[in-house]
Scaffold this motif. Structure first.
Motif, mmCIF file in Angstrom:
data_model
loop_
_atom_site.group_PDB
_atom_site.id
_atom_site.type_symbol
_atom_site.label_atom_id
_atom_site.label_comp_id
_atom_site.label_asym_id
_atom_site.label_seq_id
_atom_site.Cartn_x
_atom_site.Cartn_y
_atom_site.Cartn_z
ATOM 1 N N UNK A 124 0.763 -1.245 -0.012
ATOM 2 C CA UNK A 124 0.038 0.157 -0.149
ATOM 3 C C UNK A 124 0.894 1.322 -0.100
ATOM 4 N N UNK A 125 0.238 2.231 -0.653
ATOM 5 C CA UNK A 125 0.968 3.530 -0.639
ATOM 6 C C UNK A 125 0.888 4.124 0.883
ATOM 7 N N UNK A 126 2.359 4.666 1.000
ATOM 8 C CA UNK A 126 2.192 5.384 2.524
ATOM 9 C C UNK A 126 1.381 6.607 2.621
ATOM 10 N N UNK A 127 0.916 6.623 3.773
ATOM 11 C CA UNK A 127 -0.098 7.819 4.099
ATOM 12 C C UNK A 127 -1.537 7.131 4.588
ATOM 13 N N UNK A 128 -2.571 8.053 4.701
ATOM 14 C CA UNK A 128 -3.888 7.646 4.792
ATOM 15 C C UNK A 128 -4.569 6.739 3.871
ATOM 16 N N UNK A 129 -5.104 5.633 4.081
ATOM 17 C CA UNK A 129 -5.736 4.750 3.160
ATOM 18 C C UNK A 129 -7.040 5.246 3.259
ATOM 19 N N UNK A 130 -7.653 5.823 2.223
ATOM 20 C CA UNK A 130 -9.039 6.433 1.992
ATOM 21 C C UNK A 130 -9.914 5.166 1.468
#
Length: 345
Positions: A124-130
């Motif tokens: 997964x991409x870093x940061x918030x997972x919307x």
């Protein structure tokens, strides 16, 4: 060109609106009091994509939670209404709180399913997972949320008429601070407090009050004494626009500047007009005429609501004066809907 649209009215401010593959409910007071006819039950609803709630009161919000849990519909409403249905068990992924100013694309269930089935990045991409959401270009229609206002009560405390005539003029107010705080306090310490009265007191109340008390005491019916910030919604369907405003109230500047201008307006016409947070001096007919003029020259038709049988006095609204004045001064055609009948817009 917009696709064919249909609309059905189930009493008070509750409508079912279908367009571009979407089924939308505008307020959800479906299963009503024992002394008021119910035209559609939650069990009879087979599909629903979105639910829009104008405010959190007992004749707008109930049944939204059960309808959403049954159909998977997304509820779009103010924070108070969202908190009520969240506590009733509606999952967060079906809740979208708004406070006015939002512009929201609406998607069919097929678009949602396609978005959720899309491959996810690994890792997964870093940061918030919307949560996944469809591409805005795939929106079926769009809606703009605006602030509005709940109407005020005609007459002073204890002076509410049994039938309200839209020709009746009201001027001045009981207090220099008369506003929707009166509605909130009246709900909490008046109507809703009656359910806590001793049984020997409740049994001596008129039959319609006993029906009302039974309804509000039933935990199945989820609502709040606080409207939570009244909302109106402008639906953009191709080159056509439908404005839903469930009460006789609003802000002059918002109504005058609203874009795009509506082709069709659904307007609640109960009570005394509430303009810019103050009681409107004059009749409900005059208030509605002003609102239509502020909205510009484009509206072709208006659908009245909140004028049919009510659970407590005033029992209903006499609309003749309002219809006559609005049509005469604006040229807009008033469209009287029968309950539970399908109409093409």
């Amino acid at each position: 060109m917009a696709a064919e649209q249909t609309i059905e009215w189930f009493g008070a401010t509750t409508f079912r609106f279908k367009t571009n593959g979407l089924t939308i409910f505008l307020d959800t007071w479906l299963e009503r009091l024992s002394n008021i006819e119910t035209f559609l039950t939650v069990d009879q609803v087979e599909e629903c994509d979105y639910i829009f709630i104008s405010h959190a009161h007992f004749d707008q919000l109930p049944d939204a939670d059960r309808l959403a849990k049954k159909t998977g519909a997304i509820i779009i409403a103010n924070g108070e209404a969202i908190n009520v249905v969240r506590e009733a068990g509606v999952p967060d992924e079906q809740l979208l709180p708004v406070a006015s100013g939002e512009r929201i694309p609406l998607f069919t269930k097929e678009a949602w399913e396609e978005s959720r089935a899309a491959p996810k990045p690994d890792p997964p991409k870093p940061g918030p997972q919307f949560p996944p959401s469809p591409d805005p270009s795939k929106a079926a229609i769009a809606v703009h949320a605006y602030p509005s206002l709940h109407c005020l009560m005609p007459g002073g405390p204890g002076e509410h008429p049994e039938i309200t005539d839209t020709a009746t003029e009201y001027n001045g107010s009981a207090s220099p601070y008369s506003c929707t705080v009166d509605i909130t306090m009246g709900m909490k310490y008046g109507l809703l407090a009656m359910a806590k009265a001793p049984e020997h007191v409740r049994t001596k109340m008129p039959e319609f009050f006993q029906s009302f008390l039974k309804y509000i005491a039933d935990d199945k019916n989820k609502f709040s004494h606080l409207d939570g910030g009244h909302m109106m919604f402008n639906f953009i369907i191709g080159d056509q626009t439908l404005l839903y405003m469930s009460h006789l109230g609003g802000y002059t500047g918002v109504l005058q500047q609203l874009q795009p201008k509506p082709d069709t307006i659904i307007m609640g016409i109960a009570g005394r007009g509430n303009i810019d947070g103050r009681p409107f001096d004059g009749s409900a007919a005059q208030c509605a005429t002003n609102i239509v003029k502020w909205l510009g020259e484009k509206p072709k038709k208006i659908i009245w609501c909140l004028h049919d049988q009510a659970p407590i006095p005033p029992w209903h609204i006499k609309t003749e004066a309002m219809t006559k004045q609005v049509e005469a001064e604006t040229g807009v055609r008033i469209w009287d809907l029968e309950h539970a009948r399908v109409y093409k817009l």
